[in-house]
Design a protein around this motif. Sequence first.
Motif, PDB file in Angstrom:
ATOM      1  N   ALA A 205      15.667 -11.857 -17.816  1.00  0.00           N
ATOM      2  CA  ALA A 205      15.369 -10.542 -17.258  1.00  0.00           C
ATOM      3  C   ALA A 205      15.685  -9.450 -18.276  1.00  0.00           C
ATOM      4  CB  ALA A 205      16.194 -10.317 -15.992  1.00  0.00           C
ATOM      5  N   ASP A 206      14.856  -8.405 -18.292  1.00  0.00           N
ATOM      6  CA  ASP A 206      15.161  -7.247 -19.126  1.00  0.00           C
ATOM      7  C   ASP A 206      15.897  -6.178 -18.324  1.00  0.00           C
ATOM      8  OD1 ASP A 206      13.204  -6.180 -17.529  1.00  0.00           O
ATOM      9  OD2 ASP A 206      11.789  -5.777 -19.144  1.00  0.00           O
ATOM     10  N   LYS A 207      15.977  -6.397 -17.012  1.00  0.00           N
ATOM     11  CA  LYS A 207      16.709  -5.491 -16.140  1.00  0.00           C
ATOM     12  C   LYS A 207      16.943  -6.191 -14.815  1.00  0.00           C
ATOM     13  CE  LYS A 207      16.651  -0.719 -14.441  1.00  0.00           C
ATOM     14  NZ  LYS A 207      15.866   0.546 -14.356  1.00  0.00           N
ATOM     15  N   ARG A 208      18.138  -6.057 -14.272  1.00  0.00           N
ATOM     16  CA  ARG A 208      18.471  -6.744 -13.026  1.00  0.00           C
ATOM     17  C   ARG A 208      17.622  -6.228 -11.868  1.00  0.00           C
ATOM     18  NH1 ARG A 208      23.463  -8.878 -11.066  1.00  0.00           N
ATOM     19  NH2 ARG A 208      24.015  -9.174 -13.265  1.00  0.00           N
ATOM     20  N   LYS A 209      17.040  -7.160 -11.115  1.00  0.00           N
ATOM     21  CA  LYS A 209      16.315  -6.777  -9.912  1.00  0.00           C
ATOM     22  C   LYS A 209      16.307  -7.951  -8.948  1.00  0.00           C
ATOM     23  CE  LYS A 209      11.845  -7.815 -12.103  1.00  0.00           C
ATOM     24  NZ  LYS A 209      10.533  -7.251 -12.487  1.00  0.00           N
ATOM     25  N   ARG A 210      16.245  -7.642  -7.668  1.00  0.00           N
ATOM     26  CA  ARG A 210      16.289  -8.683  -6.642  1.00  0.00           C
ATOM     27  C   ARG A 210      15.135  -9.659  -6.811  1.00  0.00           C
ATOM     28  NH1 ARG A 210      17.434  -4.277  -2.754  1.00  0.00           N
ATOM     29  NH2 ARG A 210      19.654  -4.338  -2.242  1.00  0.00           N
ATOM     30  N   GLY A 211      15.455 -10.934  -6.763  1.00  0.00           N
ATOM     31  CA  GLY A 211      14.433 -11.965  -6.860  1.00  0.00           C
ATOM     32  C   GLY A 211      13.919 -12.200  -8.261  1.00  0.00           C
ATOM     33  N   GLY A 212      14.499 -11.500  -9.246  1.00  0.00           N
ATOM     34  CA  GLY A 212      14.030 -11.631 -10.616  1.00  0.00           C
ATOM     35  C   GLY A 212      14.682 -12.775 -11.361  1.00  0.00           C
ATOM     36  N   SER A 213      14.354 -12.854 -12.635  1.00  0.00           N
ATOM     37  CA  SER A 213      14.905 -13.907 -13.489  1.00  0.00           C
ATOM     38  C   SER A 213      16.391 -13.677 -13.735  1.00  0.00           C
ATOM     39  CB  SER A 213      14.170 -13.922 -14.833  1.00  0.00           C
ATOM     40  OG  SER A 213      12.786 -14.082 -14.656  1.00  0.00           O
ATOM     41  N   ILE A 214      17.061 -14.729 -14.128  1.00  0.00           N
ATOM     42  CA  ILE A 214      18.461 -14.626 -14.493  1.00  0.00           C
ATOM     43  C   ILE A 214      18.571 -13.841 -15.797  1.00  0.00           C
ATOM     44  CG2 ILE A 214      18.524 -16.747 -15.885  1.00  0.00           C
ATOM     45  CD1 ILE A 214      21.276 -17.331 -14.627  1.00  0.00           C
ATOM     46  N   SER A 215      19.649 -13.110 -15.974  1.00  0.00           N
ATOM     47  CA  SER A 215      19.871 -12.355 -17.204  1.00  0.00           C
ATOM     48  C   SER A 215      20.602 -13.224 -18.227  1.00  0.00           C
ATOM     49  CB  SER A 215      20.690 -11.098 -16.922  1.00  0.00           C
ATOM     50  OG  SER A 215      22.020 -11.440 -16.558  1.00  0.00           O
ATOM     51  N   VAL A 216      20.568 -12.791 -19.463  1.00  0.00           N
ATOM     52  CA  VAL A 216      21.316 -13.494 -20.513  1.00  0.00           C
ATOM     53  C   VAL A 216      22.799 -13.518 -20.167  1.00  0.00           C
ATOM     54  CG1 VAL A 216      22.085 -13.346 -22.921  1.00  0.00           C
ATOM     55  CG2 VAL A 216      19.670 -13.070 -22.371  1.00  0.00           C
ATOM     56  N   ARG A 217      23.320 -12.399 -19.713  1.00  0.00           N
ATOM     57  CA  ARG A 217      24.743 -12.333 -19.371  1.00  0.00           C
ATOM     58  C   ARG A 217      25.097 -13.359 -18.305  1.00  0.00           C
ATOM     59  NH1 ARG A 217      27.978  -7.270 -16.539  1.00  0.00           N
ATOM     60  NH2 ARG A 217      30.040  -7.728 -17.400  1.00  0.00           N
ATOM     61  N   GLN A 218      24.258 -13.488 -17.276  1.00  0.00           N
ATOM     62  CA  GLN A 218      24.538 -14.446 -16.217  1.00  0.00           C
ATOM     63  C   GLN A 218      24.457 -15.879 -16.727  1.00  0.00           C
ATOM     64  OE1 GLN A 218      21.535 -12.843 -13.494  1.00  0.00           O
ATOM     65  NE2 GLN A 218      23.159 -12.433 -12.020  1.00  0.00           N
ATOM     66  N   ALA A 219      23.467 -16.162 -17.560  1.00  0.00           N
ATOM     67  CA  ALA A 219      23.336 -17.515 -18.113  1.00  0.00           C
ATOM     68  C   ALA A 219      24.536 -17.855 -18.982  1.00  0.00           C
ATOM     69  CB  ALA A 219      22.043 -17.627 -18.916  1.00  0.00           C
ATOM     70  N   ARG A 220      24.949 -16.917 -19.813  1.00  0.00           N
ATOM     71  CA  ARG A 220      26.146 -17.140 -20.631  1.00  0.00           C
ATOM     72  C   ARG A 220      27.365 -17.350 -19.751  1.00  0.00           C
ATOM     73  NH1 ARG A 220      25.315 -12.055 -24.806  1.00  0.00           N
ATOM     74  NH2 ARG A 220      23.893 -13.061 -26.313  1.00  0.00           N
ATOM     75  N   SER A 221      27.472 -16.530 -18.706  1.00  0.00           N
ATOM     76  CA  SER A 221      28.609 -16.632 -17.796  1.00  0.00           C
ATOM     77  C   SER A 221      28.682 -18.013 -17.160  1.00  0.00           C
ATOM     78  CB  SER A 221      28.496 -15.554 -16.711  1.00  0.00           C
ATOM     79  OG  SER A 221      29.578 -15.621 -15.811  1.00  0.00           O
ATOM     80  N   PHE A 222      27.544 -18.535 -16.770  1.00  0.00           N
ATOM     81  CA  PHE A 222      27.511 -19.857 -16.147  1.00  0.00           C
ATOM     82  C   PHE A 222      28.054 -20.914 -17.111  1.00  0.00           C
ATOM     83  CE2 PHE A 222      25.782 -23.892 -14.856  1.00  0.00           C
ATOM     84  CZ  PHE A 222      25.843 -23.853 -13.472  1.00  0.00           C
ATOM     85  N   VAL A 223      27.550 -20.915 -18.338  1.00  0.00           N
ATOM     86  CA  VAL A 223      27.965 -21.921 -19.321  1.00  0.00           C
ATOM     87  C   VAL A 223      29.442 -21.753 -19.682  1.00  0.00           C
ATOM     88  CG1 VAL A 223      27.581 -22.799 -21.655  1.00  0.00           C
ATOM     89  CG2 VAL A 223      25.635 -22.121 -20.243  1.00  0.00           C
ATOM     90  N   ILE A 224      29.853 -20.534 -19.940  1.00  0.00           N
ATOM     91  CA  ILE A 224      31.239 -20.261 -20.310  1.00  0.00           C
ATOM     92  C   ILE A 224      32.198 -20.768 -19.247  1.00  0.00           C
ATOM     93  CG2 ILE A 224      32.945 -18.414 -20.591  1.00  0.00           C
ATOM     94  CD1 ILE A 224      30.727 -16.791 -22.016  1.00  0.00           C
ATOM     95  N   ASN A 225      31.919 -20.427 -17.984  1.00  0.00           N
ATOM     96  CA  ASN A 225      32.865 -20.756 -16.924  1.00  0.00           C
ATOM     97  C   ASN A 225      32.870 -22.233 -16.560  1.00  0.00           C
ATOM     98  OD1 ASN A 225      34.282 -18.219 -15.974  1.00  0.00           O
ATOM     99  ND2 ASN A 225      32.152 -17.535 -16.064  1.00  0.00           N
ATOM    100  N   TYR A 226      31.753 -22.911 -16.789  1.00  0.00           N
ATOM    101  CA  TYR A 226      31.761 -24.359 -16.579  1.00  0.00           C
ATOM    102  C   TYR A 226      32.786 -25.015 -17.496  1.00  0.00           C
ATOM    103  CZ  TYR A 226      30.257 -29.227 -16.465  1.00  0.00           C
ATOM    104  OH  TYR A 226      30.231 -30.604 -16.341  1.00  0.00           O
TER     105      TYR A 226
END
Length: 420
Positions: A205-226
Amino acid sequence: MVDQAFVAHEIPEEKVDELLESGDVEKFIKLLQPVEKPIQIFADGKTGALYCECHVTAENLVSQTTPDTPLDPEASADYRANRDLVEDHAAYEQMLLDARLGRTFSNIVCEFIAGDPKPLKVVGGQHRFGAIQDAFDEWTVNGIHGVKVYFALDTEQRLDVQVISNTNIEVSRDLLDRMFETVSGAELRTWCQKVGILGEKEDFADKRKRGGSISVRQARSFVINYFLGQEKIGETFDQTETTPQVPKTGVRTVPEWEQIKKQYPDLWNDPGLERAGREFQALVDKQRQSFGKNSTSKVSNPDFAEKAMNDAILSAWAFVAGLLSQNQVRLQKHFDLKEKGKPDPLRAALLVKGKHMTDPEQYRGLGYRTDPKERGRFVELFWIQAEKGSGFSDKMIAAAIAAYHAKAAILDAKAKKEAI
């Protein structure tokens, strides 16, 4: 040094020779026919990027220009650096009207790539270009507009131009993250596409919006926290700090992300992480379906549908998945949450009732904030659910909040003792 095509100003001789040899400036002049001849070529003092500033007609600009601009044409040609046009924004609507009335626009930043069907690539000012194109195509308004054109950019120079050009207008940090991640490599995007978090050839996503794609920050967060969760395996849960991290955003270097990639060099082939990614996306899909057009829910709340994409929930879910990665029985219960709960797996209506006596009056309940306390509370909730395997309940939510504050008190006391 003076040439009939251009005048170079304080540019290293070898760069001038390269520009002459490529013939890019001559090709640009032939195609765009700028008003200024010869054009003046300058070098950016910070990066050495070569550019000119000149004026061209809307007809020539529209015929040779595209806003569909890749950040890395060689390694990631399918992925864009620009934001999408915000066509329903009042400012853009005004631009359209102004362009039709003959408004002259300037500082449309482009890169010239000779040989392409549309060799002039818009780097900054895509809304202004859109207005110019609309006015010319629909109303034959053929004004003269100012452009800043870069030649022979390398990847780092291109990134710098993209960032600077988009910083001149309001730009989301998600777009900056996407640009930085694209330059660093395609691994994160490829992994997200592989596990279904992103669709085939879909970008972040280039900007957070409902129903949109995941953002880079969220994807990084997922991997980091795993992996942060994995690092806590074997420790006493009730006495261990288990607050997930949410990485920095909008900056070139993200320490938390760089550390994980360095510490786990083969992370993209990790089967546990891959399985967790697929299971989390299944939870996201199920949560959205619970409030979609074909759902049986009588509740109409877009916040509930997107609850799994809350940063606190995403990071905590991934943390617990990593923490339970060696306990297959409890891990499966964690994954099976997607099948629990009515009308939705995350029981969004129950979450909003979850509060602690220390919460401020304006606190809206679990699942709306993303601060460390919220993330820590969700780790406790997912941890308890993975033990019971029955899905969320009001008693479970209350127990999780109480457990978080009890743990916080234990850790605070421990830190104070160690400071004596």
